[in-house]
Design a protein around this motif. Structure first.
Motif, short mmCIF file in Angstrom:
data_model
loop_
_atom_site.label_atom_id
_atom_site.label_comp_id
_atom_site.label_asym_id
_atom_site.label_seq_id
_atom_site.Cartn_x
_atom_site.Cartn_y
_atom_site.Cartn_z
N LYS A 114 -57.07 6.16 -8.01
CA LYS A 114 -57.55 4.98 -7.30
C LYS A 114 -58.75 4.33 -8.00
O LYS A 114 -58.90 3.13 -8.02
CB LYS A 114 -57.94 5.43 -5.88
N HIS A 115 -59.63 5.19 -8.55
CA HIS A 115 -60.80 4.69 -9.29
C HIS A 115 -60.72 5.25 -10.71
O HIS A 115 -60.65 6.47 -10.87
CB HIS A 115 -62.10 5.13 -8.63
N CYS B 171 -63.32 1.92 1.59
CA CYS B 171 -62.34 2.13 0.53
C CYS B 171 -61.79 3.56 0.59
O CYS B 171 -60.60 3.75 0.79
CB CYS B 171 -62.98 1.86 -0.82
N CYS B 172 -62.66 4.56 0.39
CA CYS B 172 -62.22 5.96 0.40
C CYS B 172 -62.77 6.64 1.65
O CYS B 172 -62.25 6.44 2.73
CB CYS B 172 -62.67 6.67 -0.87
N CYS C 249 -64.53 7.24 -4.20
CA CYS C 249 -65.81 6.54 -4.06
C CYS C 249 -66.45 6.89 -2.72
O CYS C 249 -65.84 7.54 -1.87
CB CYS C 249 -65.64 5.02 -4.22
#
Ligand SMILES: [Zn+2]
Length: 329
Positions: free
Chosen positions: A112-113, A124-125, A119
């Motif tokens: 994802k990153h 987001c996460c 993160c």
């Protein structure tokens, strides 16, 4: 009067910021900042998990000032502290520790990153707080809380949930409305993220039912900003059309101003705490009455706490909210 109502509406908008909804890779596991509850009693140990490949011991976390490699236990302590009240039952905290590890492993596997596995942005996460933030948040309770959460992480070291040998998308949320949501209503469907009963209620969740009151013109303008084709030329009492609920009882879709709008889209548009809502027009205003908080998918944190208080251990809690998954180490 109208201004007062609109200010109240704005206050609601900023009070109940929902997580971002979107495609899988932008999906958040969590709904941030669950409300605190009273301290529960301690209870039993869990069964041994199935043996499998060990989980990674370190994790690269994308922070505000760049990626940092952290010890997994330290990372999970910060997630647990940010995502669940430290007053929760030990078995609920252990279930959350496993869900958080699983979600981090899922993000790492999904790439994802780029430069990091996960993160620290809850939109987001999943949320994460460092020691300085926790010392400020907990004050004199820091040592006791940190010790309790460290124990939850240590007693579940390396444990995560797998489906067909892969870490699962271990979504979690603050509180459900009688049942959790099928993942397919929010993101792509997953066989282990189906609607299951969840036992929390107004007695066990602070602010379980919330209300959003809108003046008609504000209600109309918010909708027109996203759906300019909507027609609000008729009488206000005719603006609300047919409502469809999904299997969990949440709003699948609702017709407003002649436009069919998904429940998840309305939740985002009005910053509703969940899609488990009713909408009424009475006394010249529109009223959303909302039950629970969060996207509703996966483990309910308050539900986990109630199950723990009823005697379930963390493995049983995880098996309930993520049916068909395997707890591995
Ligand atoms: Zn992220």
């Amino acid at each position: 009067m109208k201004k007062t109502v609109f200010l109240a509406f704005l206050a609601m908008l900023f009070t109940f910021l929902p997580p971002l909804l979107g495609l899988d890779l932008s999906a958040s596991a969590a709904d941030p900042s669950p409300l605190p509850t009273s301290p529960p009693p301690e209870s039993s140990a869990a069964p041994e998990p199935t043996a499998a490949a060990p989980a990674q011991e370190r994790i690269r976390v994308l922070l505000a000032d760049g990626a940092a490699e952290l010890d997994m236990q330290d990372y999970l302590l910060g997630v647990l502290a940010a995502e669940m009240p430290a007053s929760f039952h030990m078995e609920a905290l252990k279930a959350q520790a496993v869900a958080a590890r699983t979600y981090a492993l899922y993000c790492a596997a999904a790439g994802k990153h780029g430069e990091a596995d996960v993160c620290a942005d809850p939109r987001c996460c999943q949320a994460w707080q460092d020691e300085a933030a926790l010392r400020e948040k907990w004050g004199g309770d820091y040592e006791a809380n940190a010790q309790k959460l460290r124990r939850a992480v240590a007693e579940t070291a390396g444990q995560h949930l797998c489906y067909e040998g892969q870490p699962v998308f271990a979504a979690f949320h603050s509180s459900s409305a009688g049942a959790t949501e099928d993942c397919g209503q929010v993101w792509n469907p997953r066989p282990y993220l189906v609607s299951v009963p969840s036992p929390e209620s107004a007695e066990t969740v602070p602010g379980y039912v919330s209300e959003l009151i809108c003046a008609p013109l504000d209600f109309r303008d918010v909708l027109l900003s996203a759906y300019p084709q909507a027609d609000f030329s008729g009488p206000e009492e005719d603006w609300i059309g047919p409502l469809a609920r999904d299997e969990s009882g949440r709003v699948a879709s609702l017709v407003l101003g002649g436009v069919e709008i998904r429940g998840t889209a309305l939740r985002a548009l009005f910053s509703l705490r969940s899609t488990a809502f009713t909408l009424d027009y009475a006394d010249g205003r529109f009223v959303f009455t909302v039950t629970g908080s969060g996207h509703g998918v996966g483990m309910s944190q308050y539900g986990a706490n109630v199950l723990a208080q009823q005697g379930a251990d963390y493995a049983e809690i995880l098996a309930h909210y993520y049916p068909g998954t395997q707890l591995v180490q």
